[in-house]
Structure formats: structure tokens, C-alpha cells
Design a protein around this motif. Sequence first.
Motif, PDB file in Angstrom:
ATOM      1  N   PRO A 120       0.770   5.846  36.158  1.00 63.16           N
ATOM      2  CA  PRO A 120       1.003   5.454  34.941  1.00 63.16           C
ATOM      3  C   PRO A 120       1.185   3.954  34.714  1.00 63.16           C
ATOM      4  CG  PRO A 120       2.886   6.548  35.567  1.00 63.16           C
ATOM      5  CD  PRO A 120       1.972   6.536  36.883  1.00 63.16           C
ATOM      6  N   ARG A 121       0.907   3.519  33.437  1.00 65.00           N
ATOM      7  CA  ARG A 121       0.858   2.240  32.980  1.00 65.00           C
ATOM      8  C   ARG A 121       2.375   1.822  33.086  1.00 65.00           C
ATOM      9  NH1 ARG A 121      -1.808  -1.604  30.056  1.00 65.00           N
ATOM     10  NH2 ARG A 121      -0.442  -2.570  28.599  1.00 65.00           N
ATOM     11  N   PRO A 122       2.966   0.893  33.533  1.00 61.77           N
ATOM     12  CA  PRO A 122       4.414   0.485  33.321  1.00 61.77           C
ATOM     13  C   PRO A 122       4.992   0.288  31.836  1.00 61.77           C
ATOM     14  CG  PRO A 122       3.080  -1.378  34.431  1.00 61.77           C
ATOM     15  CD  PRO A 122       2.228  -0.202  34.282  1.00 61.77           C
ATOM     16  N   GLU A 123       5.810   0.968  31.306  1.00 65.16           N
ATOM     17  CA  GLU A 123       6.142   0.714  29.753  1.00 65.16           C
ATOM     18  C   GLU A 123       7.232  -0.044  29.646  1.00 65.16           C
ATOM     19  OE1 GLU A 123       4.261   1.979  27.659  1.00 65.16           O
ATOM     20  OE2 GLU A 123       2.793   3.292  28.663  1.00 65.16           O
ATOM     21  N   VAL A 124       7.583  -0.443  28.546  1.00 70.55           N
ATOM     22  CA  VAL A 124       8.761  -1.041  28.207  1.00 70.55           C
ATOM     23  C   VAL A 124       9.954  -0.361  28.658  1.00 70.55           C
ATOM     24  CG1 VAL A 124      10.106  -2.012  26.219  1.00 70.55           C
ATOM     25  CG2 VAL A 124       7.667  -2.279  26.064  1.00 70.55           C
ATOM     26  N   GLY A 125      10.889  -1.081  29.134  1.00 68.17           N
ATOM     27  CA  GLY A 125      12.255  -0.369  29.573  1.00 68.17           C
ATOM     28  C   GLY A 125      12.030  -0.092  31.171  1.00 68.17           C
ATOM     29  N   GLU A 126      10.802  -0.152  31.848  1.00 71.02           N
ATOM     30  CA  GLU A 126      10.717   0.234  33.007  1.00 71.02           C
ATOM     31  C   GLU A 126      10.755  -1.011  33.826  1.00 71.02           C
ATOM     32  OE1 GLU A 126       7.904   4.290  32.323  1.00 71.02           O
ATOM     33  OE2 GLU A 126       7.172   2.354  33.609  1.00 71.02           O
ATOM     34  N   MET A 127      10.853  -1.055  35.169  1.00 69.21           N
ATOM     35  CA  MET A 127      11.099  -2.276  36.075  1.00 69.21           C
ATOM     36  C   MET A 127       9.720  -2.723  36.100  1.00 69.21           C
ATOM     37  SD  MET A 127      14.020  -2.781  36.695  1.00 69.21           S
ATOM     38  CE  MET A 127      14.158  -3.990  37.956  1.00 69.21           C
ATOM     39  N   ALA A 128       9.444  -3.800  36.262  1.00 71.73           N
ATOM     40  CA  ALA A 128       8.199  -4.577  36.301  1.00 71.73           C
ATOM     41  C   ALA A 128       7.625  -4.265  37.816  1.00 71.73           C
ATOM     42  CB  ALA A 128       8.150  -5.809  35.845  1.00 71.73           C
ATOM     43  N   GLU A 141      -3.804  -9.650  27.882  1.00 71.88           N
ATOM     44  CA  GLU A 141      -2.556  -8.936  27.690  1.00 71.88           C
ATOM     45  C   GLU A 141      -1.478  -9.525  28.253  1.00 71.88           C
ATOM     46  OE1 GLU A 141      -2.519  -4.667  29.371  1.00 71.88           O
ATOM     47  OE2 GLU A 141      -4.331  -4.203  28.530  1.00 71.88           O
ATOM     48  N   THR A 142      -0.315  -9.306  27.766  1.00 75.47           N
ATOM     49  CA  THR A 142       0.787 -10.192  28.034  1.00 75.47           C
ATOM     50  C   THR A 142       2.130  -9.384  28.188  1.00 75.47           C
ATOM     51  OG1 THR A 142       0.064 -12.144  26.649  1.00 75.47           O
ATOM     52  CG2 THR A 142       2.508 -12.249  27.297  1.00 75.47           C
ATOM     53  N   PHE A 143       2.674  -9.418  29.446  1.00 75.57           N
ATOM     54  CA  PHE A 143       3.954  -8.811  29.648  1.00 75.57           C
ATOM     55  C   PHE A 143       5.245  -9.776  29.632  1.00 75.57           C
ATOM     56  CE2 PHE A 143       2.351  -4.537  30.914  1.00 75.57           C
ATOM     57  CZ  PHE A 143       1.075  -4.670  31.255  1.00 75.57           C
ATOM     58  N   ILE A 144       6.417  -9.199  28.962  1.00 78.42           N
ATOM     59  CA  ILE A 144       7.375 -10.247  29.136  1.00 78.42           C
ATOM     60  C   ILE A 144       8.345  -9.319  29.681  1.00 78.42           C
ATOM     61  CG2 ILE A 144       9.012 -11.504  27.749  1.00 78.42           C
ATOM     62  CD1 ILE A 144       7.070 -11.889  25.553  1.00 78.42           C
ATOM     63  N   ILE A 145       8.843 -10.016  30.579  1.00 78.54           N
ATOM     64  CA  ILE A 145       9.727  -9.389  31.743  1.00 78.54           C
ATOM     65  C   ILE A 145      11.154 -10.045  31.342  1.00 78.54           C
ATOM     66  CG2 ILE A 145      10.325  -8.921  34.178  1.00 78.54           C
ATOM     67  CD1 ILE A 145       7.243  -9.116  34.520  1.00 78.54           C
ATOM     68  N   ASP A 146      12.251  -9.151  31.555  1.00 74.77           N
ATOM     69  CA  ASP A 146      13.536  -9.802  31.092  1.00 74.77           C
ATOM     70  C   ASP A 146      14.264 -10.183  32.433  1.00 74.77           C
ATOM     71  OD1 ASP A 146      14.822  -7.545  32.624  1.00 74.77           O
ATOM     72  OD2 ASP A 146      15.462  -6.726  30.459  1.00 74.77           O
ATOM     73  N   GLN A 147      15.362 -10.756  32.351  1.00 81.10           N
ATOM     74  CA  GLN A 147      16.184 -11.507  33.503  1.00 81.10           C
ATOM     75  C   GLN A 147      16.364 -10.472  34.632  1.00 81.10           C
ATOM     76  OE1 GLN A 147      16.724 -11.691  30.211  1.00 81.10           O
ATOM     77  NE2 GLN A 147      17.699 -13.716  29.386  1.00 81.10           N
ATOM     78  N   THR A 148      16.353  -9.107  34.090  1.00 81.74           N
ATOM     79  CA  THR A 148      16.784  -8.145  35.174  1.00 81.74           C
ATOM     80  C   THR A 148      15.401  -7.623  35.900  1.00 81.74           C
ATOM     81  OG1 THR A 148      16.665  -6.511  33.660  1.00 81.74           O
ATOM     82  CG2 THR A 148      18.944  -7.399  33.978  1.00 81.74           C
ATOM     83  N   GLU A 156      13.164  -5.994  34.286  1.00 81.25           N
ATOM     84  CA  GLU A 156      12.760  -4.959  33.369  1.00 81.25           C
ATOM     85  C   GLU A 156      11.725  -5.339  32.202  1.00 81.25           C
ATOM     86  OE1 GLU A 156      15.316  -2.574  30.807  1.00 81.25           O
ATOM     87  OE2 GLU A 156      15.986  -1.612  32.661  1.00 81.25           O
ATOM     88  N   ILE A 157      10.548  -4.706  32.102  1.00 81.26           N
ATOM     89  CA  ILE A 157       9.610  -5.051  31.014  1.00 81.26           C
ATOM     90  C   ILE A 157      10.151  -4.964  29.788  1.00 81.26           C
ATOM     91  CG2 ILE A 157       7.395  -4.368  29.962  1.00 81.26           C
ATOM     92  CD1 ILE A 157       6.440  -3.379  32.916  1.00 81.26           C
ATOM     93  N   ALA A 158      10.100  -6.022  28.736  1.00 86.99           N
ATOM     94  CA  ALA A 158      10.987  -6.107  27.658  1.00 86.99           C
ATOM     95  C   ALA A 158       9.870  -5.785  26.602  1.00 86.99           C
ATOM     96  CB  ALA A 158      11.789  -7.308  27.454  1.00 86.99           C
TER      97      ALA A 158
END
Lengths: 180, 193
Positions: free
Chosen positions: B44-52, B158-165, B167-169
Amino acid sequence: MPGFLKLKQIRGQHLAAVVLFLLGFLLMAVPALAQDVPVTDDDVNAVAKDLFCPVCESTPLDVCPTQACADWRELIRQQLSEGSTPEEVQAYFARQYGDGVLANPPKRGYTLILWALPVVAVVLGGVFFSRYMRNLRVSAADEVDEELEEGVMETAVPAAVKPIAQDDYKSKLEEELRNR
Amino acid sequence: MSDIANRLEQPKKSSRSYLSIAVWVIVLGLLAVLGWGLINSTAPRPEVGEMAPKFDLAFFDGYEWDGKTAASLEDMNGQIVVMNFWASWCVECRVETDELEAAWLKYRDQGVVFVGVAYADVEPNSIEYMEEFAVTFPHAPDLGTRISNDYEITGVPETFIIDQTGEIAYVQIGPISSSTLDQVISQLLADGG
């Protein structure tokens, strides 16, 4: 005598220098010559037809109209003109863009199963079919044996019943019945 | 009768059962491997809230991050990562490149990393594109399309923004605007991971 040796040595050095120069020239000339390999559209398409477009699903590269495919075809042309073989070009694309771009999956790793599967299926199919046929024969023979056995019991004259089956198993079975 | 008959029958039966077990083991083994491959290929495609998904990047010549010519997601741990998939043949990518560069210049000293991943691109064309737009944030080719496969991108840009932990934000399909970048990055900076 020493003077002659010295002259000979100098001549030898000159000869070595000339040979080295010629070798160097040849080494430089080989890539230059390789770059002059004429490449036609057919040559490019022969390689491109075995590669898939990175953008359109399952579209061969030789017929894909996208800019991405045009760029890739140009890359193929460049590599062929530099002397790469079609296999080397395909290997480069697989390395650079993944095995997914190859129309024929490589015969290694997980994809090896895809190649082996039809062969395994045919072999297993053969095994199952032969077992099925053998079971049919055995059950038919069993029915005959049962009928034969019933007949032997009823008549109580085993010698009168000529063995129908010819194999060892039946001979031994009949022998045992006779000995009872 | 039964003694001899059984003795004659037994070896045949046992060899048949061994063959049958072997055949079933092969069939089940093949099915298991095929199933495993299918599950992996349809991840599955990694979604927001999941670990990148993790990645390793070897940057194009002339590009580096933190003094390194190669980096992984782990190296960027504790920072906001803006990962942009693009290609030189992609028309829509041209819309966003300047905005990404501007945002990079704005946030580069605030714990934000921008990385460009060239998808299915020819290297000289990628370099030409980066020169054309004078982009300074690090870019790398997606070798073997491993990263785009892990992120299950549907195309570029396509752009993925990943937070400091890690996780995909935020995920942007299509060109990203400077207002979106500002909004998401400001929020993540304010949250502090």
C-alpha cells in the motif's frame, strides 16, 4: 664494442618509444572509432521494443509517444553509437531504472519463479495425469480381480479358472488361493 | 491372501504417498513464494501519519547535504524533510521548481531539508534542468526506481513532507505551491515534531 652496444641500446629505446606511441594512438583511436558506429532508428527500436515506458503502464518504449520515452530512445542511440551492445544497454537501463523496465524479466531472484513456473506446471501436470491414468488402470484391474475371486469361490475349482492377469502380483495371488 | 497382497501393496503405496507429499510441497512452496511476491508488489501507498519508508540518496555531482555527497533518511532524523519527485520531461514540474527553491532558501537554516529525486530521468537532462532553474537544494537520481517504488508514487511531480520523527506529515500529488509549503512547514516547526 661498448659504443656499438650503446648505439644498439639507444635504437632499442627509440623502438620502444615508437611502439608505445603507436599503442597509445591505437588506444585513443578505439573509443573515437567506436563513437562513429552508425545507429539507425531500427537499431534503436530493436533495443527499445524490449523495454517498457517508465510513465505509461506496459507500453513498449519503441511505440511510446511521451517525452520520457523519446529521452530514453535518445539514450539508447547514444549508448549504441558508443559501442555498447543491446544487452549492455538493457543491463544499464535495468540498473538505472529497475528490472520493471525490462519486457522480459531477468532470470534471477523472484522472477526466476515466473520463468520456472510453466515448466514446473507441465511436469506436475504430467505427474498428476500419469497417476490418474494409473489409478484408472488399477481400479479396472481390481474390479476384474474381484470378479475373478468371486468366480473362484463359487466354483471352488481354481485350476479351471485361467489367470486373466499376466503380472507377478496376480500369479502370486492365485498361488496363495490355490494353497488354501 | 491378504498377507502377501498387503506386503506387495505396501512399497507401492508408500512410494506413491512420498511422491504425492513431494508434489504438494512443491506446489504449496511455489504458491507461497508467488503470494509473497504479489503482496510485496502491491504494497500500500504510505499515507499521512505512517512512518516514511527509508531511503538512501547519492546526490548528483556538485550537490551535497551537510557536507555529504550521499545521505539517508536516518541521517536527516530530527529535521523536517521535503522530498520532491520530479523529472526533466515532466511539464508540471516546471511550475513548482522555483517555489521549491524559494522555500528551501527560506527554511534551510531552520532544520528543514529539501531533497529532489529525479524519477526515470536521463542524467544529462536532469543536470540541464537543474542548471536551467538554478536549483541549489540537493538532488539525486532514483537509482533502480527503488525510492519511487517504496513511496508508491503515481507520477511526477509528487512531494512528501516528513516530520522530525520520520512520520509522513503531508503528501502532495501534482505541483506544490509556496503557500502549501509555508503552511505545512510552519505548522511542523511550531509543533517541534
